[in-house]
Design an enzyme around this catalytic site. Structure first.
Site, PDB file in Angstrom:
ATOM      1  N   LYS A 109       0.940  -1.256   0.022  1.00  0.00           N
ATOM      2  CA  LYS A 109       0.100  -0.065   0.119  1.00  0.00           C
ATOM      3  C   LYS A 109       1.087   1.286   0.050  1.00  0.00           C
ATOM      4  O   LYS A 109       0.518   2.343  -0.783  1.00  0.00           O
ATOM      5  CB  LYS A 109      -0.930  -0.212   1.243  1.00  0.00           C
ATOM      6  CG  LYS A 109      -2.128  -0.986   0.829  1.00  0.00           C
ATOM      7  CD  LYS A 109      -3.182  -0.976   2.113  1.00  0.00           C
ATOM      8  CE  LYS A 109      -4.183  -1.885   1.668  1.00  0.00           C
ATOM      9  NZ  LYS A 109      -5.266  -1.966   3.083  1.00  0.00           N
ATOM     10  N   LYS A 195      -4.395 -10.816  -5.956  1.00  0.00           N
ATOM     11  CA  LYS A 195      -5.666 -11.243  -5.380  1.00  0.00           C
ATOM     12  C   LYS A 195      -6.648 -10.046  -5.943  1.00  0.00           C
ATOM     13  O   LYS A 195      -6.366  -8.927  -6.218  1.00  0.00           O
ATOM     14  CB  LYS A 195      -5.374 -10.938  -3.688  1.00  0.00           C
ATOM     15  CG  LYS A 195      -5.199  -9.560  -3.190  1.00  0.00           C
ATOM     16  CD  LYS A 195      -5.521  -9.674  -1.758  1.00  0.00           C
ATOM     17  CE  LYS A 195      -5.433  -8.179  -1.197  1.00  0.00           C
ATOM     18  NZ  LYS A 195      -5.972  -7.707  -0.033  1.00  0.00           N
ATOM     19  N   LYS A 198     -10.302  -4.284  -4.020  1.00  0.00           N
ATOM     20  CA  LYS A 198     -11.123  -3.263  -4.562  1.00  0.00           C
ATOM     21  C   LYS A 198     -10.058  -2.238  -4.461  1.00  0.00           C
ATOM     22  O   LYS A 198     -10.042  -1.028  -5.484  1.00  0.00           O
ATOM     23  CB  LYS A 198     -12.161  -2.795  -3.528  1.00  0.00           C
ATOM     24  CG  LYS A 198     -11.777  -2.537  -2.055  1.00  0.00           C
ATOM     25  CD  LYS A 198     -13.135  -2.611  -1.209  1.00  0.00           C
ATOM     26  CE  LYS A 198     -12.659  -2.938   0.346  1.00  0.00           C
ATOM     27  NZ  LYS A 198     -13.587  -3.637   0.917  1.00  0.00           N
TER      28      LYS A 198
HETATM   29  P1  ADP Z   1      -9.533  -5.490   0.283  1.00  0.00           P
HETATM   30  O1  ADP Z   1      -8.498  -6.177   0.387  1.00  0.00           O
HETATM   31  O2  ADP Z   1     -10.338  -5.660  -0.860  1.00  0.00           O
HETATM   32  O3  ADP Z   1      -9.350  -3.786   0.715  1.00  0.00           O
HETATM   33  P2  ADP Z   1     -10.534  -5.686   3.370  1.00  0.00           P
HETATM   34  O4  ADP Z   1      -9.045  -5.478   3.639  1.00  0.00           O
HETATM   35  O5  ADP Z   1     -11.539  -5.089   3.953  1.00  0.00           O
HETATM   36  O6  ADP Z   1     -10.618  -5.748   1.577  1.00  0.00           O
HETATM   37  O7  ADP Z   1     -10.659  -7.262   3.705  1.00  0.00           O
HETATM   38  C1  ADP Z   1     -11.790  -7.612   4.328  1.00  0.00           C
HETATM   39  C2  ADP Z   1     -11.824  -9.454   4.320  1.00  0.00           C
HETATM   40  O8  ADP Z   1     -11.632  -9.931   3.075  1.00  0.00           O
HETATM   41  C3  ADP Z   1     -10.727  -9.800   4.977  1.00  0.00           C
HETATM   42  O9  ADP Z   1     -10.763 -11.007   5.812  1.00  0.00           O
HETATM   43  C4  ADP Z   1      -9.500 -10.286   3.875  1.00  0.00           C
HETATM   44  O10 ADP Z   1      -8.655 -11.366   4.384  1.00  0.00           O
HETATM   45  C5  ADP Z   1     -10.797 -10.784   2.849  1.00  0.00           C
HETATM   46  N1  ADP Z   1     -10.239 -10.756   1.516  1.00  0.00           N
HETATM   47  C6  ADP Z   1      -9.958  -9.525   0.795  1.00  0.00           C
HETATM   48  N2  ADP Z   1      -9.717  -9.907  -0.500  1.00  0.00           N
HETATM   49  C7  ADP Z   1      -9.813 -11.152  -0.531  1.00  0.00           C
HETATM   50  C8  ADP Z   1      -9.419 -12.205  -1.703  1.00  0.00           C
HETATM   51  N3  ADP Z   1      -8.887 -11.659  -2.940  1.00  0.00           N
HETATM   52  N4  ADP Z   1      -9.519 -13.258  -1.417  1.00  0.00           N
HETATM   53  C9  ADP Z   1      -9.962 -13.962  -0.178  1.00  0.00           C
HETATM   54  N5  ADP Z   1     -10.211 -13.147   0.908  1.00  0.00           N
HETATM   55  C10 ADP Z   1     -10.040 -11.859   0.780  1.00  0.00           C
END
Ligand code: ADP
Length: 332
Positions: A109, A195, A198
């Site tokens: 990030k 992965k 968003k």
């Molecule tokens: P992002 O990574 O999209 O900003 P968050 O950090 O808010 O989302 O993650 C919320 C939950 O979703 C966490 O438990 C995270 O491990 C899971 N998560 C986010 N992206 C993935 C992915 N591509 N595959 C599996 N789990 C994910």
């Protein structure tokens, strides 16, 4: 009853990575455990953001979570439980600076911010895994259902808890265990080496509430392979199969996998099956969300109430932690 804690940032639309990696588990675990799930708005301040949008997104994520089946009484908004930030400070004094700089999410990030217009990296971006540790430890959670990308942060949480317990000479904090779904890492269909996320840009995630057309477009344009024949399945194809498995479409998964093993798989059939599956799910989620939104005011009040109930656990922990650490409390 064992306690489960997890959380999600209100930084935009919830996507299928969030759902199949973590949130689906949140829903399933509700029958077996005492579950506490947070929309962590303090975390969303670590990257450049807009205050109005933050508040809107926080409520939007609440309605998204309700739409996919999270119970209202299990939900809280992090900033309605300010004890998280108090424990964050205390735990930061038990956290290693060096270990924080080695977190891959910080590296990714901060690189992203450096490349952005403002090239600003907040110190919150470095220290937010401590706040995450506070989110978990303040509820003395036994289990934390998250995606694979959070494994390193959970390890850090355990290290912090252990250091705290050692210095206090008491097994005070529970060392939480990570819980994965069978599909803990969903990849971007546009770049199956990354992965689904968003924050990586629009085409790298598929919203749970996306229109049929958008789902079709994302899946139809999914990267499959480079055309070269190899012995192992390409990451793009594996990801499409994973989406079928995560959706419990095992009949069609098995039949298409047979085709693959017989060198007879048509990618267009696999894509069609995945697209139809996600469209079906999103149609259900959208209908549920619309239902909850007709009751907006009432639900907002219920969330404020559930946050105040959940806060009682956090207040109790802070009281005990202050007692242990020599900070001011009622007996001061
Ligand atoms: P992002 O990574 O999209 O900003 P968050 O950090 O808010 O989302 O993650 C919320 C939950 O979703 C966490 O438990 C995270 O491990 C899971 N998560 C986010 N992206 C993935 C992915 N591509 N595959 C599996 N789990 C994910």
């Amino acid at each position: 009853m064992k306690r489960v804690l997890s959380a999600i940032q209100p930084t935009g639309d919830m996507h299928y990575g969030n759902y199949f990696g973590a949130v689906k588990n949140w829903v399933d675990l509700q029958d077996k455990y005492e579950c506490v799930y947070g929309v962590v708005d303090y975390h969303a301040m670590t990257m450049p953001y807009n205050p109005k949008k933050l508040r809107e997104n926080t409520w939007d994520v609440i309605f998204n979570l309700l739409a996919v089946g999270v119970n209202v009484e299990n939900l809280f908004i992090q900033s309605l439980v300010p004890e998280h930030t108090e424990l964050n400070w205390i735990l930061s004094c038990f956290s290693s600076y060096g270990q924080l700089t080695r977190m891959t999410q910080f590296k990714d990030k901060s690189a992203q911010n450096k490349a952005g217009e403002e090239s600003f990296i907040s110190s919150g971006l470095l220290s937010y895994p401590i706040l995450q540790a506070a989110d978990i430890l303040i509820y003395k959670a036994d289990f934390v259902p998250v995606g694979k990308d959070q494994q390193q942060h959970l390890e850090l949480t355990r290290n912090i808890a252990q250091r705290f317990n050692n210095q206090m000479g008491k097994e005070y904090f529970v060392l939480p265990e990570i819980l994965f779904t069978e599909t803990p890492k969903i990849m971007s269909t546009a770049d199956p080496m990354k992965k689904m996320s968003k924050s990586a840009g629009e085409k790298h995630s598929i919203s749970l509430f996306a229109d049929e057309k958008v789902i079709m477009k994302r899946i139809k344009s999914a990267v499959t392979d480079t055309g070269e024949k190899t012995d192992t399945m390409s990451p793009g194809i594996a990801n499409l199969f994973m989406l079928l498995k995560a959706s419990n479409k095992m009949d069609i998964h098995t039949s298409l996998m047979d085709d693959y093993n017989n060198n007879a798989l048509k990618y267009v059939d696999l894509k069609e099956a995945v697209a139809q599956t996600l469209i079906e799910l999103s149609t259900q989620f959208k209908a549920k969300k619309a239902e909850f939104l007709t009751n907006k005011k009432d639900i907002k009040n219920q969330i404020k109430y559930s946050s105040s109930q959940i806060r009682k656990i956090a207040q109790e922990t802070i009281k005990e932690v202050k007692e242990l650490t020599g900070l001011g409390n009622v007996r001061f």
